[in-house]
Design a protein around this motif. Structure first.
Motif, mmCIF file in Angstrom:
data_model
loop_
_atom_site.group_PDB
_atom_site.id
_atom_site.type_symbol
_atom_site.label_atom_id
_atom_site.label_comp_id
_atom_site.label_asym_id
_atom_site.label_seq_id
_atom_site.Cartn_x
_atom_site.Cartn_y
_atom_site.Cartn_z
ATOM 1 N N LEU A 30 0.842 -1.191 0.000
ATOM 2 C CA LEU A 30 0.000 0.000 0.000
ATOM 3 C C LEU A 30 0.879 1.243 0.000
ATOM 4 C CD1 LEU A 30 -2.842 1.288 0.288
ATOM 5 C CD2 LEU A 30 -2.519 1.110 2.767
ATOM 6 N N VAL A 31 0.573 2.167 -0.889
ATOM 7 C CA VAL A 31 1.336 3.401 -0.986
ATOM 8 C C VAL A 31 0.380 4.548 -1.271
ATOM 9 C CG1 VAL A 31 1.782 3.067 -3.449
ATOM 10 C CG2 VAL A 31 3.326 4.509 -2.092
ATOM 11 N N GLN A 32 0.694 5.725 -0.761
ATOM 12 C CA GLN A 32 -0.134 6.895 -1.006
ATOM 13 C C GLN A 32 0.061 7.419 -2.418
ATOM 14 O OE1 GLN A 32 0.700 9.848 1.989
ATOM 15 N NE2 GLN A 32 -0.309 8.687 3.611
ATOM 16 N N ALA A 33 -0.969 8.027 -2.955
ATOM 17 C CA ALA A 33 -0.860 8.663 -4.262
ATOM 18 C C ALA A 33 0.292 9.657 -4.264
ATOM 19 C CB ALA A 33 -2.160 9.350 -4.629
ATOM 20 N N GLY A 34 1.056 9.638 -5.345
ATOM 21 C CA GLY A 34 2.237 10.474 -5.450
ATOM 22 C C GLY A 34 3.496 9.828 -4.917
ATOM 23 N N GLY A 35 3.350 8.711 -4.253
ATOM 24 C CA GLY A 35 4.484 8.026 -3.673
ATOM 25 C C GLY A 35 5.178 7.099 -4.647
ATOM 26 N N SER A 36 6.137 6.353 -4.121
ATOM 27 C CA SER A 36 6.957 5.467 -4.929
ATOM 28 C C SER A 36 6.997 4.075 -4.326
ATOM 29 C CB SER A 36 8.392 6.003 -5.039
ATOM 30 O OG SER A 36 8.427 7.269 -5.649
ATOM 31 N N LEU A 37 7.281 3.114 -5.176
ATOM 32 C CA LEU A 37 7.385 1.724 -4.761
ATOM 33 C C LEU A 37 8.288 1.012 -5.748
ATOM 34 C CD1 LEU A 37 5.991 0.068 -2.449
ATOM 35 C CD2 LEU A 37 4.396 -0.749 -4.192
ATOM 36 N N ARG A 38 9.093 0.081 -5.253
ATOM 37 C CA ARG A 38 9.936 -0.719 -6.130
ATOM 38 C C ARG A 38 9.573 -2.186 -6.009
ATOM 39 N NH1 ARG A 38 16.505 -1.585 -6.308
ATOM 40 N NH2 ARG A 38 16.026 -2.887 -4.473
ATOM 41 N N LEU A 39 9.247 -2.778 -7.138
ATOM 42 C CA LEU A 39 8.978 -4.195 -7.214
ATOM 43 C C LEU A 39 10.226 -4.939 -7.656
ATOM 44 C CD1 LEU A 39 5.509 -4.189 -9.031
ATOM 45 C CD2 LEU A 39 5.999 -3.982 -6.578
ATOM 46 N N SER A 40 10.399 -6.138 -7.128
ATOM 47 C CA SER A 40 11.501 -7.002 -7.512
ATOM 48 C C SER A 40 10.952 -8.332 -7.997
ATOM 49 C CB SER A 40 12.449 -7.244 -6.332
ATOM 50 O OG SER A 40 12.976 -6.039 -5.834
ATOM 51 N N CYS A 41 11.688 -8.964 -8.878
ATOM 52 C CA CYS A 41 11.321 -10.277 -9.380
ATOM 53 C C CYS A 41 12.573 -11.139 -9.421
ATOM 54 C CB CYS A 41 10.698 -10.174 -10.769
ATOM 55 S SG CYS A 41 10.344 -11.768 -11.547
ATOM 56 N N GLU A 42 12.560 -12.200 -8.645
ATOM 57 C CA GLU A 42 13.665 -13.141 -8.638
ATOM 58 C C GLU A 42 13.391 -14.256 -9.630
ATOM 59 O OE1 GLU A 42 14.455 -14.489 -4.696
ATOM 60 O OE2 GLU A 42 15.117 -12.520 -4.006
ATOM 61 N N VAL A 43 14.410 -14.574 -10.424
ATOM 62 C CA VAL A 43 14.282 -15.533 -11.505
ATOM 63 C C VAL A 43 15.114 -16.766 -11.185
ATOM 64 C CG1 VAL A 43 14.621 -15.950 -13.962
ATOM 65 C CG2 VAL A 43 13.962 -13.672 -13.154
ATOM 66 N N SER A 44 14.548 -17.930 -11.403
ATOM 67 C CA SER A 44 15.286 -19.178 -11.274
ATOM 68 C C SER A 44 14.960 -20.074 -12.458
ATOM 69 C CB SER A 44 14.961 -19.887 -9.962
ATOM 70 O OG SER A 44 13.592 -20.251 -9.893
ATOM 71 N N GLY A 45 15.916 -20.925 -12.806
ATOM 72 C CA GLY A 45 15.722 -21.833 -13.927
ATOM 73 C C GLY A 45 16.628 -21.509 -15.090
ATOM 74 N N HIS A 46 17.251 -22.517 -15.649
ATOM 75 C CA HIS A 46 18.218 -22.319 -16.720
ATOM 76 C C HIS A 46 17.589 -21.735 -17.974
ATOM 77 C CE1 HIS A 46 20.624 -23.700 -20.231
ATOM 78 N NE2 HIS A 46 21.626 -23.320 -19.461
ATOM 79 N N THR A 47 16.360 -22.152 -18.295
ATOM 80 C CA THR A 47 15.720 -21.698 -19.517
ATOM 81 C C THR A 47 15.515 -20.190 -19.532
ATOM 82 O OG1 THR A 47 14.588 -23.825 -19.766
ATOM 83 C CG2 THR A 47 13.694 -21.955 -20.991
ATOM 84 N N ILE A 48 15.138 -19.623 -18.386
ATOM 85 C CA ILE A 48 14.847 -18.195 -18.315
ATOM 86 C C ILE A 48 16.109 -17.353 -18.359
ATOM 87 C CG2 ILE A 48 13.781 -16.403 -16.900
ATOM 88 C CD1 ILE A 48 11.767 -18.421 -15.957
ATOM 89 N N ASN A 49 17.225 -17.894 -17.909
ATOM 90 C CA ASN A 49 18.480 -17.162 -17.989
ATOM 91 C C ASN A 49 18.747 -16.733 -19.424
ATOM 92 O OD1 ASN A 49 18.925 -17.501 -15.252
ATOM 93 N ND2 ASN A 49 20.361 -19.209 -15.522
ATOM 94 N N GLY A 50 19.032 -15.442 -19.619
ATOM 95 C CA GLY A 50 19.244 -14.892 -20.939
ATOM 96 C C GLY A 50 17.989 -14.356 -21.600
ATOM 97 N N TYR A 51 16.840 -14.521 -20.973
ATOM 98 C CA TYR A 51 15.577 -14.052 -21.538
ATOM 99 C C TYR A 51 15.340 -12.581 -21.241
ATOM 100 C CZ TYR A 51 13.614 -18.580 -22.924
ATOM 101 O OH TYR A 51 13.343 -19.780 -23.538
ATOM 102 N N SER A 52 14.513 -11.974 -22.069
ATOM 103 C CA SER A 52 13.967 -10.673 -21.747
ATOM 104 C C SER A 52 12.939 -10.818 -20.631
ATOM 105 C CB SER A 52 13.322 -10.041 -22.976
ATOM 106 O OG SER A 52 14.299 -9.752 -23.960
ATOM 107 N N MET A 53 12.818 -9.775 -19.829
ATOM 108 C CA MET A 53 11.920 -9.779 -18.690
ATOM 109 C C MET A 53 10.998 -8.581 -18.769
ATOM 110 S SD MET A 53 13.036 -12.419 -16.884
ATOM 111 C CE MET A 53 12.163 -12.085 -15.352
ATOM 112 N N GLY A 54 9.897 -8.650 -18.048
ATOM 113 C CA GLY A 54 8.995 -7.520 -18.064
ATOM 114 C C GLY A 54 7.942 -7.603 -16.992
ATOM 115 N N TRP A 55 7.010 -6.676 -17.091
ATOM 116 C CA TRP A 55 5.938 -6.551 -16.120
ATOM 117 C C TRP A 55 4.615 -6.330 -16.823
ATOM 118 C CZ3 TRP A 55 7.066 -7.265 -11.001
ATOM 119 C CH2 TRP A 55 8.420 -7.189 -10.647
ATOM 120 N N PHE A 56 3.607 -7.052 -16.377
ATOM 121 C CA PHE A 56 2.215 -6.814 -16.717
ATOM 122 C C PHE A 56 1.467 -6.454 -15.447
ATOM 123 C CE2 PHE A 56 3.219 -8.464 -20.739
ATOM 124 C CZ PHE A 56 2.116 -8.433 -21.580
#
Length: 122
Positions: free
Chosen positions: A11-37
């Motif tokens: 939860l964050v107030q309007a005008g505020g900031s937040l940082r999301l993180s995504c940890e990746v595991s698995g050989h297949t994903i290594n080297g892939y492009s990443m993103g957010w939906f």
């Protein structure tokens, strides 16, 4: 096995900031492009941002441009989404995604995390 796990929602107030993180595991994903939906209640999932493997190419949805910034740390197998100037309409479940290139991530990524809730209060 391949897995994407998101962290940092909350939860964050309007005008505020937040940082999301995504940890990746698995050989297949290594080297892939990443993103957010993201998916707001009653809405379709929509593209937010994508970053290529080397981190030198980023593409943002119009709604995110100028406010959100994607980055990654290859050594830590982690991708980030720094969100600033948050608005109530940014409230959604945010999903970390991955695929072989940025176009596939943007249009229909193969790998998905479970999502993390971001709620922006007025």
């Amino acid at each position: 096995q391949e897995q994407l796990v998101e962290f940092g929602g909350g939860l964050v107030q309007a005008g505020g900031s937040l940082r999301l993180s995504c940890e990746v595991s698995g050989h297949t994903i290594n080297g892939y492009s990443m993103g957010w939906f993201r998916q707001a209640p009653g809405k379709e999932r929509e593209f937010v941002a994508v970053i290529n493997w080397s981190g030198d190419i980023t593409v943002y949805a119009d709604s995110a441009k100028g406010r959100f910034s994607a980055s990654r740390d290859i050594r830590k197998n982690t991708v980030y989404l720094q969100m600033s100037s948050l608005k109530s309409e940014d409230t959604a479940v945010y999903y970390c995604v991955a695929d072989v290139d940025t176009d596939r991530v943007r249009t229909g990524p193969r790998y998905w995390g479970q999502g993390t809730q971001v709620t922006v209060s007025s």
